[in-house]
Design a protein around this motif. Structure first.
Motif, PDB file in Angstrom:
ATOM      1  N   LEU A 152      93.683  24.657  20.804  1.00 41.99           N
ATOM      2  CA  LEU A 152      92.573  24.468  20.867  1.00 41.99           C
ATOM      3  C   LEU A 152      91.706  23.191  21.554  1.00 41.99           C
ATOM      4  N   VAL A 153      93.042  22.777  21.513  1.00 39.57           N
ATOM      5  CA  VAL A 153      93.304  20.814  22.526  1.00 39.57           C
ATOM      6  C   VAL A 153      93.541  21.332  23.961  1.00 39.57           C
ATOM      7  N   LEU A 154      94.007  22.503  24.008  1.00 38.35           N
ATOM      8  CA  LEU A 154      94.474  22.749  25.716  1.00 38.35           C
ATOM      9  C   LEU A 154      92.769  22.618  26.204  1.00 38.35           C
ATOM     10  N   VAL A 155      91.904  24.218  25.542  1.00 38.74           N
ATOM     11  CA  VAL A 155      91.113  25.333  25.849  1.00 38.74           C
ATOM     12  C   VAL A 155      89.674  23.905  25.563  1.00 38.74           C
ATOM     13  N   ASP A 156      89.589  23.515  24.751  1.00 37.74           N
ATOM     14  CA  ASP A 156      88.260  23.194  24.019  1.00 37.74           C
ATOM     15  C   ASP A 156      87.913  21.036  24.065  1.00 37.74           C
ATOM     16  N   MET A 157      89.296  20.571  24.282  1.00 36.76           N
ATOM     17  CA  MET A 157      88.896  19.447  24.540  1.00 36.76           C
ATOM     18  C   MET A 157      89.674  19.321  25.937  1.00 36.76           C
ATOM     19  N   MET A 158      90.829  20.145  26.952  1.00 32.86           N
ATOM     20  CA  MET A 158      91.161  19.476  27.479  1.00 32.86           C
ATOM     21  C   MET A 158      90.361  19.840  28.757  1.00 32.86           C
ATOM     22  N   GLY A 159      90.088  21.176  28.195  1.00 33.25           N
ATOM     23  CA  GLY A 159      89.209  22.019  29.383  1.00 33.25           C
ATOM     24  C   GLY A 159      89.792  22.537  30.793  1.00 33.25           C
ATOM     25  N   ARG A 179      94.424  33.115  18.924  1.00 37.14           N
ATOM     26  CA  ARG A 179      94.421  31.508  17.973  1.00 37.14           C
ATOM     27  C   ARG A 179      93.331  30.580  18.000  1.00 37.14           C
ATOM     28  N   CYS A 180      92.703  30.709  19.140  1.00 41.44           N
ATOM     29  CA  CYS A 180      91.579  29.493  19.497  1.00 41.44           C
ATOM     30  C   CYS A 180      89.816  30.118  18.588  1.00 41.44           C
ATOM     31  N   ARG A 184      88.333  28.777  15.944  1.00 37.60           N
ATOM     32  CA  ARG A 184      87.701  27.681  15.569  1.00 37.60           C
ATOM     33  C   ARG A 184      86.205  28.579  14.596  1.00 37.60           C
ATOM     34  N   ALA A 185      87.192  29.632  14.092  1.00 39.41           N
ATOM     35  CA  ALA A 185      86.287  30.269  12.692  1.00 39.41           C
ATOM     36  C   ALA A 185      86.650  29.029  11.515  1.00 39.41           C
ATOM     37  N   LYS A 186      87.760  28.389  11.469  1.00 41.91           N
ATOM     38  CA  LYS A 186      88.165  27.886   9.896  1.00 41.91           C
ATOM     39  C   LYS A 186      87.590  26.044  10.603  1.00 41.91           C
ATOM     40  N   LEU A 187      87.104  25.899  11.776  1.00 36.30           N
ATOM     41  CA  LEU A 187      86.700  24.587  11.707  1.00 36.30           C
ATOM     42  C   LEU A 187      85.274  24.922  11.294  1.00 36.30           C
ATOM     43  N   ALA A 188      84.663  26.010  11.655  1.00 37.18           N
ATOM     44  CA  ALA A 188      83.523  25.956  12.044  1.00 37.18           C
ATOM     45  C   ALA A 188      82.846  25.721  10.603  1.00 37.18           C
ATOM     46  N   PRO A 189      83.775  26.296   8.888  1.00 33.70           N
ATOM     47  CA  PRO A 189      82.463  25.595   8.232  1.00 33.70           C
ATOM     48  C   PRO A 189      82.667  23.621   7.926  1.00 33.70           C
TER      49      PRO A 189
END
Length: 214
Positions: A152-159, A179-180, A184-189
């Motif tokens: 998630l850091v690489l894809v969603d935060m670092m682009g 993995r992403c 994301r599913a865990k972070l959503a709520p």
């Protein structure tokens, strides 16, 4: 009397382009004492950003980056040119972060430390709301397993694209997507209220524009 022939101006020497990362790495391998320092200068800020966002702790991130560059210095001959030098460096940094996460629990950051680290990494406009969001996202990331957090850091935060992240993590693209998605599913709520806050801000801005135009 004939005038002397004109002497053409000396041809200008083309400006020397900076060496590529691969050239610097080759120079380092062949004994250039300054080549690796240039690689560090070029990439340490981005390496630091990846480590900080993965670990959420500036001290741990600094140690991970140092470990990674020492490893890259010693293992430079292992670089085969199959990927970009930056990808190779990111892989080493991410592995250093994952090793630290697996070996011990990273201590939680105090709010003032997170704000200081975020400002040192990528300064934000002086907006309290953005700082609050940054703090909440950083705290939420810590609930994820190491592999999901790194993706998630690489894809969603670092682009990074999924394909580039896969090269860094040395896994198939499908694994990064999985993995992403799980992360994301865990972070959503946990972060759902931030989405609601963003929607409220958008609606308020639209209403303000309507009032101004009306």
């Amino acid at each position: 009397m004939n005038s002397p022939p004109e002497i053409p101006p000396a041809a200008e020497q083309p400006a020397r382009s900076a060496p590529t990362d691969a050239e610097l790495l080759t120079r380092h391998i062949t004994g250039d004492p300054h080549a690796f320092s240039e690689i560090v200068k070029r990439h340490r800020d981005r390496m630091w950003a990846v480590a900080l966002r993965t670990l959420g702790d500036p001290d741990e991130a600094a140690d991970a980056v140092q470990d990674a560059f020492v490893s890259a210095y010693r293992k430079a001959e292992s670089f085969r040119g199959e990927a970009a030098v930056t990808t190779w460096l990111h892989r080493i940094v991410v592995n250093a972060c994952l090793d630290r996460m697996r070996r011990k629990s990273v201590r939680p950051l105090a709010d003032d430390e997170l704000i200081e680290a975020a400002e040192r990494d990528t300064p934000l406009p002086d907006q309290t709301g953005e700082r609050e969001v940054s703090l909440e996202v950083s705290a939420a990331l810590k609930v994820l397993p190491a592999d999901q957090r790194a993706a998630l850091v690489l894809v969603d935060m670092m682009g990074y694209s999924v394909e580039d992240a896969a090269k860094v993590l040395n896994v198939p693209s499908g694994t990064v997507k999985s993995r992403c998605a799980r992360g994301r599913a865990k972070l959503a709520p946990i972060l759902a209220h931030l989405r609601n806050r963003s929607e409220l801000t958008r609606v308020s801005s639209a209403k303000g524009a309507q009032l101004r135009d009306g």
